[in-house]
Design an enzyme around this catalytic site. Structure first.
Site, PDB file in Angstrom:
ATOM      1  N   SER A  34     -29.694 -45.053 -12.361  1.00  0.00           N
ATOM      2  CA  SER A  34     -29.210 -44.695 -13.688  1.00  0.00           C
ATOM      3  C   SER A  34     -29.211 -45.937 -14.600  1.00  0.00           C
ATOM      4  O   SER A  34     -30.269 -46.537 -14.791  1.00  0.00           O
ATOM      5  CB  SER A  34     -27.821 -44.052 -13.534  1.00  0.00           C
ATOM      6  N   ASP A  89     -32.057 -33.451 -12.806  1.00  0.00           N
ATOM      7  CA  ASP A  89     -31.703 -34.301 -13.944  1.00  0.00           C
ATOM      8  C   ASP A  89     -31.976 -33.490 -15.218  1.00  0.00           C
ATOM      9  O   ASP A  89     -32.757 -32.539 -15.209  1.00  0.00           O
ATOM     10  CB  ASP A  89     -32.559 -35.581 -13.938  1.00  0.00           C
ATOM     11  N   HIS A  96     -28.535 -35.818 -10.540  1.00  0.00           N
ATOM     12  CA  HIS A  96     -28.423 -37.217 -10.957  1.00  0.00           C
ATOM     13  C   HIS A  96     -27.585 -38.056  -9.982  1.00  0.00           C
ATOM     14  O   HIS A  96     -27.771 -39.265  -9.888  1.00  0.00           O
ATOM     15  CB  HIS A  96     -27.800 -37.273 -12.356  1.00  0.00           C
TER      16      HIS A  96
END
Ligand SMILES: N[C@@H](CC(=O)c1ccccc1NC=O)C(=O)O
Length: 292
Positions: free
Chosen positions: A152, A235, A267
């Site tokens: 991320s 995602d 995610h």
């Protein structure tokens, strides 16, 4: 739809990873994420030899944790993990979770700490992760290969490391491979969202810290690096686009890059599952290092 055409609430939704999980409600998926990372890190700290809070600079919070395999092998690889959390959550204290399966294969794992917002700003965080890599190489000059993994916001910071002009630094790292997992590579879309509230980036800051704008520099500094751009099946479309477009830009620049669209992940689970030796990305990371 291009992000510039989105209304602000749609843009905020696209950049709220927890709202796209198919497993749980948004609040629950974040709670479960932090718990999984904490438990995994506790497990790693109880099983591995560790060096906790090794300084890599003089600044507050410029410390890293080292997870050390029990081995006599001379062929020892090292993975530096850069945690996620939108440059404002998480820390190295819950970032050793992927160490166990790697240590079993004689890989040293380093979890880097950096000064999250609002205390730290984007320029500082980028500078910190760059200096942490230099420091690790100076301390572990005997390792056979250096690899980066980021999730991320940590994938963004890892991409910024690959895009460094090392002429300002004491050495030029030779990074053999990088795993960029569910990353953000263009910071402009988040400028007007809640994500930027503690960061307070201006457009100028966002541009100079966007890997998407630094592909020529990455090509110069990291031409030999094997790059994996990994994105979760669940995602958000914007996150998937960020990875897809960065992958295409690296590919067009002639870099050694592959795209991994990881099935049945969101995610958070895309990185949590690195605690498992049988997980697709764990195996891929070990394979990259010639360990399976
Ligand atoms: N508002 C964000 C929060 C978030 O991304 C996050 C929160 C706590 C710990 C980690 C997070 N994100 C990724 O690692 C979201 O919707 O997921």
């Amino acid at each position: 739809m291009h992000w510039m055409e989105m209304k602000n609430d749609e843009l905020e939704k696209q950049y709220s990873p927890s709202r796209w999980s198919h497993r749980m409600a948004a609040d629950d998926v974040i709670k479960a994420h932090v718990k999984a990372l904490k438990e995994g890190t506790e497990q790693a700290r109880s099983l591995a030899q560790t060096l906790i809070n090794v300084p890599y600079g003089d600044g507050d919070g410029e410390k890293l944790d080292v997870y050390i395999p029990r081995t006599n092998s001379l062929d020892v690889n090292l993975v530096i993990y850069i945690h996620g959390g939108y440059w404002q959550f998480l820390s190295k204290e819950e970032s050793g979770f992927m160490a166990v399966p790697l240590i079993d294969k004689d890989v040293v794992v380093v979890a880097v700490g950096y000064t999250i917002a609002p205390k730290g700003d984007m320029d500082l965080m980028v500078s910190q992760v760059r200096r942490s890599v230099v420091s690790v190489i100076q301390q572990y000059s005997h390792i056979s290969g250096l690899y980066l993994c980021g999730h991320s916001a940590g994938a963004h910071l890892a991409a910024m490391v690959l895009s460094t002009d090392w002429s300002q630094y004491s050495i030029t790292p030779n990074i053999k491979g990088a795993f960029l997992v569910s990353g953000i590579f263009d910071l402009l879309p988040i400028l007007s969202t809640y994500v930027n509230e503690p960061l307070k980036m201006t457009e100028e800051v966002a541009v100079r810290n966007s890997p998407s704008q630094l592909v020529p520099q990455l090509k110069q500094s990291s031409s030999g690096c094997q790059i994996v751009v990994a994105v979760a099946q669940n995602d958000s479309p914007e996150f998937r686009k960020q990875s897809e477009e960065y992958y295409k830009a690296l590919e067009a620049a002639g870099l050694n890059v592959t795209m991994e669209d990881v099935a049945n992940t969101d995610h958070f689970s895309i990185i949590e599952q690195l605690v498992d030796a049988d997980y697709h990305l764990t195996k891929l990371l070990l394979k990259m290092m010639g360990k399976s």
